[in-house]
Write a protein that holds these residues in place. Structure first.
Motif, short mmCIF file in Angstrom:
data_model
loop_
_atom_site.label_atom_id
_atom_site.label_comp_id
_atom_site.label_asym_id
_atom_site.label_seq_id
_atom_site.Cartn_x
_atom_site.Cartn_y
_atom_site.Cartn_z
N GLU A 232 -26.23 23.17 -36.89
CA GLU A 232 -25.11 21.72 -36.76
C GLU A 232 -23.16 22.89 -37.01
O GLU A 232 -22.82 21.87 -36.14
CB GLU A 232 -25.09 20.31 -37.47
CG GLU A 232 -24.14 19.49 -37.20
CD GLU A 232 -24.39 18.28 -38.12
OE1 GLU A 232 -23.42 16.99 -38.41
OE2 GLU A 232 -24.96 18.50 -39.38
N ASN A 235 -22.32 24.14 -33.43
CA ASN A 235 -21.03 23.54 -32.79
C ASN A 235 -22.13 24.10 -30.88
O ASN A 235 -21.26 24.02 -30.83
CB ASN A 235 -20.06 23.16 -33.06
CG ASN A 235 -19.62 22.05 -32.02
OD1 ASN A 235 -20.77 21.39 -31.83
ND2 ASN A 235 -18.22 22.15 -31.48
N ASP A 237 -24.40 23.46 -29.78
CA ASP A 237 -24.62 22.31 -28.57
C ASP A 237 -24.20 22.24 -27.45
O ASP A 237 -24.25 21.47 -26.73
CB ASP A 237 -25.72 21.41 -29.18
CG ASP A 237 -24.76 21.15 -30.66
OD1 ASP A 237 -24.29 19.92 -30.04
OD2 ASP A 237 -24.20 21.63 -31.71
N ASN A 238 -22.74 21.83 -28.28
CA ASN A 238 -21.70 21.37 -27.36
C ASN A 238 -21.04 22.66 -26.05
O ASN A 238 -20.60 22.16 -25.26
CB ASN A 238 -20.19 20.99 -28.63
CG ASN A 238 -20.66 19.91 -28.34
OD1 ASN A 238 -21.02 18.68 -27.39
ND2 ASN A 238 -20.03 18.88 -29.55
N SER A 303 -16.97 25.86 -33.83
CA SER A 303 -18.00 25.58 -35.14
C SER A 303 -17.05 24.22 -35.49
O SER A 303 -16.08 23.50 -35.44
CB SER A 303 -17.45 26.01 -36.45
OG SER A 303 -18.00 27.62 -36.35
N ARG A 304 -18.19 23.58 -35.84
CA ARG A 304 -17.69 21.52 -36.73
C ARG A 304 -16.88 22.29 -37.85
O ARG A 304 -15.80 21.43 -38.05
CB ARG A 304 -18.42 21.29 -36.67
CG ARG A 304 -19.23 20.65 -35.23
CD ARG A 304 -20.97 19.71 -35.46
NE ARG A 304 -20.50 19.16 -34.02
CZ ARG A 304 -22.34 19.59 -33.47
NH1 ARG A 304 -22.69 20.63 -33.89
NH2 ARG A 304 -22.34 19.08 -32.71
N THR A 325 -11.73 26.10 -32.99
CA THR A 325 -11.70 25.27 -32.99
C THR A 325 -11.13 24.57 -34.44
O THR A 325 -11.26 25.60 -35.39
CB THR A 325 -13.09 24.56 -32.35
OG1 THR A 325 -14.52 24.60 -33.91
CG2 THR A 325 -13.22 24.66 -31.30
N TYR A 327 -11.43 23.05 -37.28
CA TYR A 327 -12.10 22.91 -38.55
C TYR A 327 -11.33 22.57 -39.59
O TYR A 327 -10.18 23.07 -39.30
CB TYR A 327 -13.28 23.40 -38.43
CG TYR A 327 -13.19 24.88 -38.06
CD1 TYR A 327 -12.70 25.63 -39.67
CD2 TYR A 327 -13.99 25.34 -36.71
CE1 TYR A 327 -12.75 26.84 -39.21
CE2 TYR A 327 -13.38 26.81 -37.01
CZ TYR A 327 -13.15 28.22 -38.50
OH TYR A 327 -13.36 28.88 -38.50
N ASN A 347 -14.70 18.63 -27.14
CA ASN A 347 -15.17 19.32 -25.34
C ASN A 347 -14.11 19.34 -24.36
O ASN A 347 -13.45 20.76 -24.07
CB ASN A 347 -16.17 18.60 -24.89
CG ASN A 347 -17.92 19.01 -26.07
OD1 ASN A 347 -17.22 19.71 -27.03
ND2 ASN A 347 -18.82 18.41 -25.80
#
Length: 391
Positions: A232, A235, A237-238, A303-304, A325, A327, A347
């Protein structure tokens, strides 16, 4: 000449993660003329094991700790029967209430690990949990590291508080990592310090030249690359949706992802969902990611949340334009506009900013020039450990 004794404890195998590579950097940075370094590894396996500094005294493996994070079947196959029984117990109990792995690992450690028969001037817990250092190690000073942003991680705050309260010092890998930690646990303010990840520029550059990756990374398009565990926090998955939005702008590129982990099926499903099979390419698990970083045009960390991402620093050491990103700890990761770019987390915003950066060759070249004059190895960070120990 009297040498002080330091123990470093790492609660996992030497796998292909940023924390493991940061551990290698720390072990290489110690002055072995002044210090005796013992290393207690929970697991004596993993692709990075043979890269541990040869001056290190690696303490004997405790079998029941060696496959803590692995499956029930792997535990049985490797003779970790007590650990396997507890895994089965936890699987049953979890149907009725939440089970915490830290407590189970501590239970195994308490039963199977004998107290280490040696006094240390300093013991370093490089990764949680810190129960072994607390219960089995005799040391004048104990340090526990923070490697992530706990304000975003899904962690039990009571367990974190309990774990870090056992340490004399708490070392965060970035200023903002410490800041977010203290927002959660202000009572630890007098214990906390910053000790950044230590990396070897010479090692990374040598590793980056070991083999050619042109057969795996197409040379006729712009090559983006991301490296990390499939989880998770990273990130990935995005990435397929972000890539589809960039592709819609007519930009010819491929986005390669190196790594492995529990989110692989999710990432692949998103690649299919956005028809990005020819654009987003999973390269999988790589023992040496550096030739791939060297071959890419832009390194992207979407990353988140992070503590301080080691892969970003490694890309900068190899003079690669970096995009991350926004974060929580991003500002401590790079100097936005000087040696990297921070883009929006959503996104659409990420895709727009990344597309602009891909097309802005002048900005990329400016970042490269600035990185060539910046030291990212942080070799002097080891001096902070010497200061804590009293040298």
């Amino acid at each position: 000449m009297y040498k002080k004794n330091i123990l470093v404890v790492f609660t996992g195998p030497m796998d292909l993660g940023g924390i493991e590579r940061s551990l290698l950097g720390l072990l290489d940075a110690f002055d072995y003329n002044k210090y005796n370094i013992d290393l207690f590894l929970y697991s004596h396996h993993g692709p990075l094991l043979n890269l541990i500094n040869k001056n290190i005294n690696i303490l004997p493996e405790v079998k029941e700790l060696s496959y803590l994070r692995e499956s029930f079947l792997l535990k049985l196959q490797n003779g970790c029967y007590y650990s396997a029984i507890l895994r089965l117990r936890d699987a049953i109990v979890s149907k009725f209430k939440q089970v915490n792995n830290d407590d189970t690992w501590c239970e195994i450690m308490e039963r199977k690990v004998q107290p280490i028969d040696k006094h240390y001037d300093l013991a370093i817990g490089f990764f949680r949990p810190f129960d072994l250092i607390d219960k089995k190690v005799n040391a004048s000073i104990k340090i526990g590291f923070i490697h992530t942003d706990y304000s975003n991680a899904k962690e039990d705050l009571n367990l974190l508080r309990r774990d870090y309260s056992k340490m004399d010092y708490i070392a965060g890998v970035s200023e903002q990592c410490v800041e977010t930690f203290l927002n959660l646990f202000p009572q630890f303010k007098n214990k906390v310090t910053v000790i950044e990840n230590i990396l070897s520029k010479d090692f990374i550059e040598k590793q980056s030249n070991l083999f050619d990756v042109s057969g795996e990374m197409q040379s006729d398009s712009i090559k983006l690359l991301s490296v990390g565990r499939f989880c998770e926090a990273k990130n990935f998955d995005n990435v397929p949706e972000i890539a589809s939005l960039i592709k819609a702008k007519g930009i010819d590129f491929n986005w390669y992802i190196i790594g492995y982990g529990s989110d692989e099926a999710l990432i692949k499903s998103k690649i299919a969902q956005y028809d990005m099979e020819d654009t987003v390419i999973i390269l999988g698990k790589k023992e040496n990611p550096y030739p791939y970083i060297k071959a890419c045009d832009i390194y992207v960390q979407p990353s988140r949340y992070e503590g301080k991402c080691v892969a970003v620093r490694e890309a900068q050491i190899l003079d690669k334009p970096v995009v991350i990103t926004n974060y929580t700890t991003a500002q401590s990761q790079l100097n936005d506009g000087f040696d990297g770019a921070i883009v929006p987390m959503d996104n659409a915003g990420c895709a727009n900013a990344l597309a602009d950066f891909i097309l802005d060759k002048d900005k990329q070249n400016r970042f490269i020039s600035n990185m060539k004059t910046t030291d990212y190895s942080n070799q002097n960070e080891v001096e902070k450990i010497y200061k804590i120990i009293g040298d």
